[in-house]
Design a protein around this motif. Structure first.
Motif, PDB file in Angstrom:
ATOM      1  N   GLU A 156       0.834  -1.206   0.000  1.00  0.00           N
ATOM      2  CA  GLU A 156       0.000   0.000   0.000  1.00  0.00           C
ATOM      3  C   GLU A 156       0.869   1.255   0.000  1.00  0.00           C
ATOM      4  O   GLU A 156       0.593   2.218  -0.722  1.00  0.00           O
ATOM      5  N   ILE A 157       1.922   1.238   0.808  1.00  0.00           N
ATOM      6  CA  ILE A 157       2.821   2.388   0.878  1.00  0.00           C
ATOM      7  C   ILE A 157       3.531   2.581  -0.455  1.00  0.00           C
ATOM      8  O   ILE A 157       3.696   3.711  -0.925  1.00  0.00           O
ATOM      9  N   ALA A 158       3.932   1.491  -1.074  1.00  0.00           N
ATOM     10  CA  ALA A 158       4.592   1.567  -2.382  1.00  0.00           C
ATOM     11  C   ALA A 158       3.687   2.251  -3.394  1.00  0.00           C
ATOM     12  O   ALA A 158       4.134   3.103  -4.172  1.00  0.00           O
ATOM     13  N   GLU A 159       2.407   1.912  -3.360  1.00  0.00           N
ATOM     14  CA  GLU A 159       1.449   2.547  -4.271  1.00  0.00           C
ATOM     15  C   GLU A 159       1.300   4.032  -3.959  1.00  0.00           C
ATOM     16  O   GLU A 159       1.285   4.868  -4.860  1.00  0.00           O
ATOM     17  N   ILE A 160       1.230   4.380  -2.696  1.00  0.00           N
ATOM     18  CA  ILE A 160       1.067   5.772  -2.286  1.00  0.00           C
ATOM     19  C   ILE A 160       2.270   6.616  -2.695  1.00  0.00           C
ATOM     20  O   ILE A 160       2.123   7.722  -3.218  1.00  0.00           O
ATOM     21  N   LEU A 161       3.466   6.083  -2.470  1.00  0.00           N
ATOM     22  CA  LEU A 161       4.685   6.845  -2.728  1.00  0.00           C
ATOM     23  C   LEU A 161       5.221   6.662  -4.150  1.00  0.00           C
ATOM     24  O   LEU A 161       6.242   7.249  -4.498  1.00  0.00           O
ATOM     25  N   ASP A 162       4.552   5.840  -4.937  1.00  0.00           N
ATOM     26  CA  ASP A 162       4.997   5.550  -6.312  1.00  0.00           C
ATOM     27  C   ASP A 162       6.415   5.005  -6.350  1.00  0.00           C
ATOM     28  O   ASP A 162       7.261   5.467  -7.125  1.00  0.00           O
ATOM     29  N   VAL A 163       6.691   4.035  -5.498  1.00  0.00           N
ATOM     30  CA  VAL A 163       7.984   3.361  -5.478  1.00  0.00           C
ATOM     31  C   VAL A 163       7.725   1.865  -5.350  1.00  0.00           C
ATOM     32  O   VAL A 163       6.605   1.430  -5.101  1.00  0.00           O
ATOM     33  N   GLY A 164       8.768   1.075  -5.497  1.00  0.00           N
ATOM     34  CA  GLY A 164       8.649  -0.361  -5.317  1.00  0.00           C
ATOM     35  C   GLY A 164       8.593  -0.747  -3.855  1.00  0.00           C
ATOM     36  O   GLY A 164       8.984   0.031  -2.973  1.00  0.00           O
ATOM     37  N   VAL A 165       8.152  -1.978  -3.602  1.00  0.00           N
ATOM     38  CA  VAL A 165       8.063  -2.479  -2.229  1.00  0.00           C
ATOM     39  C   VAL A 165       9.450  -2.505  -1.583  1.00  0.00           C
ATOM     40  O   VAL A 165       9.599  -2.177  -0.404  1.00  0.00           O
ATOM     41  N   GLU A 166      10.471  -2.862  -2.378  1.00  0.00           N
ATOM     42  CA  GLU A 166      11.831  -2.887  -1.838  1.00  0.00           C
ATOM     43  C   GLU A 166      12.263  -1.493  -1.392  1.00  0.00           C
ATOM     44  O   GLU A 166      12.943  -1.337  -0.377  1.00  0.00           O
ATOM     45  N   ALA A 167      11.881  -0.479  -2.141  1.00  0.00           N
ATOM     46  CA  ALA A 167      12.217   0.903  -1.761  1.00  0.00           C
ATOM     47  C   ALA A 167      11.519   1.281  -0.456  1.00  0.00           C
ATOM     48  O   ALA A 167      12.105   1.958   0.390  1.00  0.00           O
ATOM     49  N   VAL A 168      10.280   0.836  -0.297  1.00  0.00           N
ATOM     50  CA  VAL A 168       9.556   1.102   0.954  1.00  0.00           C
ATOM     51  C   VAL A 168      10.281   0.445   2.116  1.00  0.00           C
ATOM     52  O   VAL A 168      10.470   1.058   3.171  1.00  0.00           O
ATOM     53  N   GLU A 169      10.685  -0.808   1.925  1.00  0.00           N
ATOM     54  CA  GLU A 169      11.401  -1.518   2.988  1.00  0.00           C
ATOM     55  C   GLU A 169      12.684  -0.779   3.355  1.00  0.00           C
ATOM     56  O   GLU A 169      13.019  -0.641   4.527  1.00  0.00           O
ATOM     57  N   SER A 170      13.394  -0.305   2.353  1.00  0.00           N
ATOM     58  CA  SER A 170      14.629   0.443   2.597  1.00  0.00           C
ATOM     59  C   SER A 170      14.350   1.766   3.307  1.00  0.00           C
ATOM     60  O   SER A 170      15.030   2.132   4.266  1.00  0.00           O
ATOM     61  N   LEU A 171      13.326   2.490   2.832  1.00  0.00           N
ATOM     62  CA  LEU A 171      12.978   3.774   3.445  1.00  0.00           C
ATOM     63  C   LEU A 171      12.583   3.602   4.909  1.00  0.00           C
ATOM     64  O   LEU A 171      13.020   4.366   5.778  1.00  0.00           O
ATOM     65  N   THR A 172      11.748   2.608   5.190  1.00  0.00           N
ATOM     66  CA  THR A 172      11.304   2.410   6.576  1.00  0.00           C
ATOM     67  C   THR A 172      12.455   1.931   7.453  1.00  0.00           C
ATOM     68  O   THR A 172      12.574   2.363   8.597  1.00  0.00           O
ATOM     69  N   ALA A 173      13.316   1.066   6.918  1.00  0.00           N
ATOM     70  CA  ALA A 173      14.451   0.581   7.711  1.00  0.00           C
ATOM     71  C   ALA A 173      15.405   1.728   8.043  1.00  0.00           C
ATOM     72  O   ALA A 173      15.835   1.886   9.194  1.00  0.00           O
TER      73      ALA A 173
END
Length: 195
Positions: A156-173
């Protein structure tokens, strides 16, 4: 046949959108009650200003209602995800237009809790978290807020931020590491004791 709020409350967000598009104002009210507080909290955490957060949340909800006519209940997008994406974009646009970074500190968002000491401690914790969040780059702040405060999934976050799931994982980490470092020296002062 008229439905009760309880019956409407059991329906999925997408179904409520379609009902609203077909002229059901009760569906809009139930969906507003469900989504507006989340949109406000998201905007407030990003902007650090309650009045601006209200404006952004209301504008995002108005855009959602305008999109209702073309909403597909069985479509891939969920109204909550769509709304968070609009809130994220509106909040970032506001920050960029004003040329400021978010500065949090005043706690406009605290819920009352029993006891003066508990309220003060909670306000201190929230202020410390808000200040640490404000120090994060925009994308990390958005990802951390959406994941750990709003409880959205990585897709869901990936869709909101227009990035891939891996990018979301990296951003949150990276965001979590930065928050941990920013708050590490404050544990005792915030009432978390030793450890």
């Amino acid at each position: 046949m008229e439905r009760s709020d309880t019956e409407l409350g059991r329906l999925a967000d997408g179904t409520l959108m379609v009902l609203f598009a077909n002229g059901d104002p009760d569906a809009a009210r139930v969906l507003t009650d469900r989504l507006l507080p989340r949109a406000y909290r998201h905007a407030a955490r990003v902007l650090g200003n309650a009045a601006e957060a209200e404006d952004v949340a209301q504008e995002a909800l108005l855009r959602l209602w305008r999109a209702a006519r073309t909403w597909q209940a069985d479509g891939a997008a969920k109204p909550s995800t769509w709304l968070h994406k609009v809130v994220a974009n509106l909040a970032i646009d506001r920050l960029r237009r004003s040329g400021r970074s978010v500065e949090l500190g005043e706690d406009d968002f605290a819920d009352p809790s029993p006891g003066a000491e508990a309220r003060l401690q909670e306000a201190g914790r929230r202020d410390a978290l808000d200040a640490a969040l404000a120090s994060l780059p925009e994308r990390q702040r958005q990802a951390v807020i959406l994941r750990h405060i709003e409880g959205l999934s990585n897709p869901e976050i990936a869709e909101i931020l227009d990035v891939g799931v891996e990018a979301v994982e990296s951003l949150t980490a990276r965001g979590k590491r930065a928050l941990k470092a920013a708050l590490a020296g404050q544990k005792e002062a915030l009432g978390y004791g030793h450890g």
